[in-house]
Design a protein around this motif. Structure first.
Motif, PDB file in Angstrom:
ATOM      1  N   TYR A 233      40.593  -2.559 -77.191  1.00 35.77           N
ATOM      2  CA  TYR A 233      39.264  -3.029 -76.795  1.00 35.77           C
ATOM      3  C   TYR A 233      38.200  -2.670 -77.840  1.00 35.77           C
ATOM      4  O   TYR A 233      37.098  -2.243 -77.491  1.00 35.77           O
TER       5      TYR A 233
ATOM      6  N   VAL B 146      52.801 -13.090 -68.263  1.00 37.91           N
ATOM      7  CA  VAL B 146      51.793 -13.916 -68.935  1.00 37.91           C
ATOM      8  C   VAL B 146      50.614 -13.087 -69.433  1.00 37.91           C
ATOM      9  O   VAL B 146      49.622 -13.630 -69.894  1.00 37.91           O
ATOM     10  N   ASP B 147      50.745 -11.768 -69.353  1.00 38.27           N
ATOM     11  CA  ASP B 147      49.718 -10.850 -69.867  1.00 38.27           C
ATOM     12  C   ASP B 147      48.330 -11.137 -69.319  1.00 38.27           C
ATOM     13  O   ASP B 147      47.345 -11.101 -70.055  1.00 38.27           O
ATOM     14  N   CYS B 148      48.254 -11.435 -68.008  1.00 34.91           N
ATOM     15  CA  CYS B 148      46.951 -11.833 -67.487  1.00 34.91           C
ATOM     16  C   CYS B 148      46.227 -10.686 -66.791  1.00 34.91           C
ATOM     17  O   CYS B 148      45.193 -10.895 -66.166  1.00 34.91           O
ATOM     18  N   ILE B 149      46.770  -9.453 -66.887  1.00 36.77           N
ATOM     19  CA  ILE B 149      46.085  -8.301 -66.289  1.00 36.77           C
ATOM     20  C   ILE B 149      45.590  -7.404 -67.413  1.00 36.77           C
ATOM     21  O   ILE B 149      46.357  -7.084 -68.324  1.00 36.77           O
ATOM     22  N   SER B 150      44.334  -7.031 -67.368  1.00 34.07           N
ATOM     23  CA  SER B 150      43.874  -6.028 -68.318  1.00 34.07           C
ATOM     24  C   SER B 150      42.964  -5.063 -67.591  1.00 34.07           C
ATOM     25  O   SER B 150      42.231  -5.443 -66.676  1.00 34.07           O
TER      26      SER B 150
ATOM     27  N   THR C  53      45.924 -12.299 -72.356  1.00 40.19           N
ATOM     28  CA  THR C  53      45.171 -13.441 -71.822  1.00 40.19           C
ATOM     29  C   THR C  53      44.069 -13.013 -70.853  1.00 40.19           C
ATOM     30  O   THR C  53      43.454 -13.837 -70.203  1.00 40.19           O
ATOM     31  N   ALA C  54      43.847 -11.705 -70.745  1.00 43.27           N
ATOM     32  CA  ALA C  54      42.814 -11.246 -69.804  1.00 43.27           C
ATOM     33  C   ALA C  54      41.749 -10.386 -70.461  1.00 43.27           C
ATOM     34  O   ALA C  54      40.633 -10.290 -69.956  1.00 43.27           O
TER      35      ALA C  54
ATOM     36  N   ALA D 248      50.124  -4.333 -65.950  1.00 46.11           N
ATOM     37  CA  ALA D 248      49.758  -5.101 -67.139  1.00 46.11           C
ATOM     38  C   ALA D 248      50.965  -5.275 -68.045  1.00 46.11           C
ATOM     39  O   ALA D 248      51.186  -6.346 -68.610  1.00 46.11           O
ATOM     40  N   ALA D 249      51.769  -4.198 -68.161  1.00 45.24           N
ATOM     41  CA  ALA D 249      52.940  -4.278 -69.030  1.00 45.24           C
ATOM     42  C   ALA D 249      53.990  -5.204 -68.448  1.00 45.24           C
ATOM     43  O   ALA D 249      54.696  -5.902 -69.176  1.00 45.24           O
TER      44      ALA D 249
ATOM     45  N   SER E 148      49.985  -5.571 -73.683  1.00 42.12           N
ATOM     46  CA  SER E 148      49.612  -6.271 -72.453  1.00 42.12           C
ATOM     47  C   SER E 148      48.169  -6.787 -72.487  1.00 42.12           C
ATOM     48  O   SER E 148      47.383  -6.397 -73.341  1.00 42.12           O
ATOM     49  N   GLY E 149      47.865  -7.638 -71.556  1.00 38.88           N
ATOM     50  CA  GLY E 149      46.476  -8.077 -71.350  1.00 38.88           C
ATOM     51  C   GLY E 149      45.971  -9.110 -72.334  1.00 38.88           C
ATOM     52  O   GLY E 149      44.766  -9.354 -72.396  1.00 38.88           O
TER      53      GLY E 149
END
Lengths: 171, 902
Positions: B243, A63-67, B708-709, A58-59, B705-706
């Motif tokens: 969150y 594009v920060d698309c993993i959470s 966009t998810a 995630a880091a 992080s995260g």
């Protein structure tokens, strides 16, 4: 004038070359094993989830698309409570795979992910997890980590001495 | 000032400091492990090597540990010398030979000093192929997790826990390369500061166990500067969210207040914010407000505000803004403090004394400098733990002065401990039972609260003749009082500590008198008064009548409705009185974030934000106004700051349409205008339109992080980020990346320094104040001499009638505070109810330890297991204060003890 004729001639000669165009989707593309396509979460040789929820993918994601959210089972083994990739944002750069210390997240040679609805491009853990070790067979992170998480006891891992006896003064 | 040459460049440095702190202050990135700015050097880890040269022409030089070498004038040293660099990188390689391959599952990862230092020295590839040493872990209780394999033997943990915080149950065992840091056997770490081990440990041996339950990396948290809500000291904290849940509390450095450390109640008491007992939406007469919520709510409010004479009951745990907004809503004459008359009276005495200008309330830093301490009727370890930690440092001050005479530098921790041994400065304690600090005291006086008050008055009378000396003290006690008075008189920085825990007027007056007497003698006397809650002082400064007066007003009739702000009245007064209040006053609006006995009586319940979801200002026990900032925007739109609700209600009451309500202006500025005593509170943080280069200060680190998810499961299009209209902080990762002004530091980070050790970069000099001065502003003005009036000894509060016993409330660090007790980890450490009685009374009732004794207190009855205390005066009994299972007691209290007949 000569160069014009020469170009026309070269173009004409191409008619006799092997064709690059294939009849997709009837005919499938040959992709190499390291081709960066669909992202999957793999399992270790014992079929346990490889992902330990370290948040490095995630880091690393530009594009920060993993959470995700890490959690623990009763043995102290970390795994992701949820793991979400928003493929509508993913650029398939493969940084997540590079960052992964456990070979859990891998990019595989598959690109057929198109959807009519953008919302369907949001993949949860159930969509990502496969029953395979992927490209790196045989690796089990918890066997080489110092932590004891139900896979091995303290000092039973690869390259580990048995636990120190604190009461002993022997060298 | 000394001139030193580092790598052929000349710098100015402070003499008396060691080379390591000097280099760090000058901005050099020099790796270290065992040294800590608050704990000094021991030279254990061999990591901070630099080269020192004899003179300008010396090319050879010698390697020294920079933490063990003092700054000398005209010194030549090199940080970048190849030999020194190689030494440092080899040292790390050695330290890493046994370090496990754990970073992925280690909670320290991403804020790990060992990671940072390893990267800094350039050790990137492991060459050691042999087996790694392993250890078994221990269970250390609900706060701290133990993973001993990761240890690099820097000894910081035992140096903090044993030497600095006075813990007894963590030590180092074993020998040679088998040393083990832990307890003698599995068990709960007893010390109140055990949570600091997570920050002290440079790697992941000790980590925050509550964080482990909902683990989030430091880079993934939305963080904001906040103030601890769990006692009156007002420690600065950083709160982190992810969150929509609060994840972690860490210490935020403030050299005046908490320094590097906070107590376990502050660190682990945050989980009530995520609790299931939160009020989620407005409730009207037991029914949730649904449908068009806003219209529905305001329809009901219309009938509520039709009542004439609405009274407002404030709260010592709500911010100044919230209390002030309530005061503005109901009017000054209808605003009451939500505390008992007893407590309010004590606070009035305190305020009068502090405003006299002859008495100074010391900061924690000043407490550490005291050389003679008198603790009168207070237990700092339980009521305000951070003060107890400061007192532990204060008793070392006098012996440390001797050390300076033989020229041991102030940073040389090992030598100083060796020199001091068990020597201690003067500390005197007067309390009914044994307390933890007794181990440091030179003399402890055990007595009933009345006796302690008389004892205090006796000390004051020896210091100043104007104080009337009390009668009824025996000769031995008189002698002790005289001896203490003599020591306080001769001390350079005497300090008096007292507080409201015992709820005794005489004790507080005695403490004030002693401080005033010292103030007359030496310009200013130091008096640190521990008040019950985080904003008790701020509420008291509004000078409203107490809760009892509100009850009276309702009794007399003419009160149409009441608004109760963030307050559980059952913890403030007798159960019958509160019940009666709710029976008489039919229309009650309660604003709170947790459900409790009072919210269940509300006809209108409004959900409000906790400290993590809102902004506010509070006044600490030393009169320091400090601002806490919203950490995150709650997903639930009903949860808003109390002051926001209350100001809207005020507008609505004045006839503004619910659709056209405005944001309140700056409430603090208005407060200062209305009550000038608060002057200065408006300056504690930069205004909300403050920008650096046009940019806000981001709450999120740049590696967050995260984005966009995290909400993509709800809707794949990202929503607009929340806006913050109340502060210069933003809820995103965009904004100014440099060091922000001290009150606005949301987290500590510097390039190459991901761990909390990056604080070094935020300080003017290492261990000193933050750039731009420490946050917070003291509101008491000193030096303006007014006439000194000593307090008179009050008549005894307790007059025993037949069979009655005086009940003393004993505050507990875990359990007595109303909010933290709703956090699972803290609740686990809370004591179960008990009653303390003397040996004589145990004989009288013929009960043994643990046997049940029935205590009838006011209208309630408790069957409590007995604990026998030798030092307790016969005729006294003590019970834990404010446990959730023992609410509804009005203090001061007396009770009837009786044996349970089988």
């Amino acid at each position: 004038m000569i160069s014009l004729l020469r170009s026309m001639g070269l173009t004409f000669l191409h008619m006799f070359r092997k064709r690059e165009t294939i009849q997709y989707p009837e005919e499938k593309v040959t992709l190499h094993p390291r081709w960066r396509g669909r992202i999957v979460l793999t399992r270790d040789p014992d079929m346990g989830e490889r992902c330990v929820g370290c948040y490095l993918c995630a880091a690393a994601c530009p594009v920060d698309c993993i959470s995700l959210q890490a959690t623990e089972d009763e043995n102290g083994r970390r795994y992701p409570e949820f793991f979400r990739i928003n493929f509508s944002r993913c650029i398939f750069c493969g940084y997540c795979e590079e960052a992964c210390p456990t070979y859990a997240i891998q990019l595989i040679p598959d690109f057929e992910m198109a959807e009519y609805n953008r919302q369907n491009l949001v993949y949860e853990k159930e969509d990502l997890l496969i029953n395979s070790e992927g490209k790196y067979p045989g690796y089990n992170y918890y066997k080489v980590a110092g932590l004891s998480a139900g896979i091995k006891g303290k000092g039973e891992g690869d390259n580990e001495e048995p636990p120190v006896d604190v009461h002993s003064l022997l060298p | 000032m000394a001139h030193i040459n580092i790598d052929k460049t000349s710098y100015e440095a402070k003499e008396g400091k060691n080379l390591l702190e000097t280099c760090l202050t000058l901005g050099f990135n020099l790796p270290y492990f065992c040294w800590h700015p608050a704990m000094g050097s021991v030279g254990a880890c061999r990591q901070c090597a630099v080269k020192v040269f004899k003179d300008e022409n010396d090319t050879q030089g010698r390697l020294v540990m920079s933490c063990m070498e003092s700054v000398r004038d005209n010194m030549f040293l090199s940080v970048d010398d190849p030999v020194a660099k190689a030494f440092r990188s080899q040292n790390i390689e050695w330290l890493m030979t046994n370090h496990p391959h754990d970073c992925a599952v280690c909670d320290e990862g991403g804020s790990c000093h060992l990671q940072d230092m390893t990267v800094m020295t350039g050790h990137a590839y492991r060459r050691f192929e042999f087996k790694k040493r392993t250890y078994k872990n221990q269970y250390l209780g609900p706060f701290v997790n133990h993973e001993m394999n990761r240890c690099i033997q820097c000894y910081r943990c035992v140096r903090f826990y044993k030497d600095y915080a006075g813990g007894k149950d963590l030590d180092v065992f074993g020998a040679h390369n088998h040393v083990y840091f832990g307890r003698e056997s599995d068990g709960v770490l007893e010390n109140e500061f055990s949570g600091n081990l997570a920050e002290i440990c440079p790697t992941g041996v000790f980590t925050d166990k509550t964080l482990k339950d909902h683990y989030t990396r430091k880079w993934d948290m939305t963080m904001a500067p906040s103030i601890c809500q769990h006692c009156s000291v007002g420690c600065n904290i950083i709160a982190g969210e992810r969150y929509g849940k609060l994840r972690q509390i860490t210490s935020r450095f403030n050299s005046e207040v908490n320094g590097y450390f906070i107590c376990d109640r502050g660190r682990f008491g945050y989980e009530f914010v995520n609790g299931i007992t939160r009020v989620q939406q407005p409730v009207i007469r037991g029914a949730m407000v649904g449908g068009d919520e806003k219209r529905n709510l305001y329809d009901n409010l219309k009938t509520f505000f039709e009542n004439l004479d609405i009274i407002g009951i404030g709260s010592p745990r709500a911010s100044l803004e919230a209390n002030f907004a309530l005061r503005q809503l109901v009017g000054e004459e209808h605003f009451y403090q939500g505390i008992s008359e007893n407590q309010a009276g004590l606070l009035r005495i305190l305020l009068a004394t502090l405003n006299s200008g002859k008495v100074h309330t010391p900061s924690i830093k000043e407490i550490e400098q005291a050389d003679a301490v008198l603790i009168l009727g207070e237990d700092p370890t339980n009521a305000a733990p951070r003060i107890a930690l400061a007192l532990r440092q204060a008793v070392r001050r006098k012996p440390l002065e001797h050390a300076q005479n033989i020229k041991i530098p102030a940073w040389h921790d090992a030598a100083l401990r060796e020199f001091i041994q068990e020597e201690k400065g003067d500390m005197f304690i007067a309390f009914p039972v044994e307390i933890k600090l007794d181990e440091l005291s030179s003399d402890t006086f055990f007595g009933s609260p009345d006796e302690i008050a008389r004892f205090g008055f006796a000390i004051a009378s020896y210091l100043n003749e104007e104080v009337v000396s009390p009668d009824g003290l025996d000769e031995a006690t008189e002698k002790r009082a005289f001896a203490i008075a003599a020591i306080l008189k001769n001390a350079e920085h005497p300090l008096i500590i007292s507080g409201t825990s015992l709820g005794h007027e005489g004790i507080v007056k005695a403490a004030c008198n002693i401080a005033l007497a010292i103030g007359v003698q030496k310009e200013i006397g130091s008096l640190s008064l521990i008040v019950p809650e985080c904003n008790s002082m701020g509420l008291a400064m509004m000078q409203a009548p107490a809760l009892d007066k509100a009850f009276e007003a309702v009794q007399q009739g003419g009160v149409g409705a009441a608004i109760i702000l963030e307050n559980d009245l059952y913890q403030r007064a007798e159960k019958t009185d509160v019940d009666h209040f709710f029976e008489t006053c039919r229309h009650v609006m309660v604003l709170d974030h947790l459900h409790h006995a009072t919210t269940s009586q509300a006809s209108l319940l409004i959900p409000v934000s906790t400290f993590a979801e809102g902004d506010g200002t509070m006044v600490s026990h030393e009169g320091r106004a400090q601002r806490f900032f919203q950490v995150f925007m709650p997903k639930n739109e009903n949860i808003r700051e109390s002051w926001l609700w209350l100001d809207e209600f005020r507008q609505f009451k004045n006839g503004v349409d619910p659709q056209e309500l405005n944001e309140p202006g700056n409430l603090i500025e208005e407060l200062v205008r209305v009550i000038p005593q608060f002057k200065g509170a408006e300056t504690v943080s930069p205004p909300s339109d403050f920008r650096i280069n046009g940019q806000r200060i981001p709450r999120e680190p740049h590696r967050y992080s995260g984005r966009t998810a995290m909400l993509a499961n709800i809707a794949v299009s990202e929503p607009k980020p929340s806006q913050d209209d109340d502060s210069p902080l933003s809820f995103t990762m965009e904004g100014y990346r440099g060091i922000p002004p001290a009150p606005l530091i949301p987290f500590f980070w510097a390039p190459g320094w991901n761990s909390v050790q990056s604080i070094n970069k935020y300080q003017i000099e290492v261990g000193g104040p933050l750039h731009g001065g420490d946050p917070g502003r003291r509101l008491f003005i000193e030096g303006e001499m007014s006439r000194i009036d000593f307090w008179k000894m009050p008549v005894s509060q307790f007059l025993a009638e037949s069979g009655e016993t005086e009940i003393i409330p004993l505050t507990h660090i875990f359990g007595s505070e109303a909010l933290s007790v709703y956090s699972a980890a803290v609740a686990e450490r809370a004591p179960s109810p008990y009653v303390l009685i003397s040996e004589k009374d145990a004989e009288k009732f013929d009960v043994a330890e643990h046997a049940l004794l029935r205590l009838r207190i006011q209208t309630q009855c408790f069957d409590l297991p007995v604990k026998i205390k030798k030092e307790l005066r016969p005729g006294l009994a003590a019970i834990p204060f404010n446990l959730p299972s023992m609410a509804g007691i009005g203090w001061p209290a007396k009770g009837i003890l009786s044996k349970i007949e089988p």
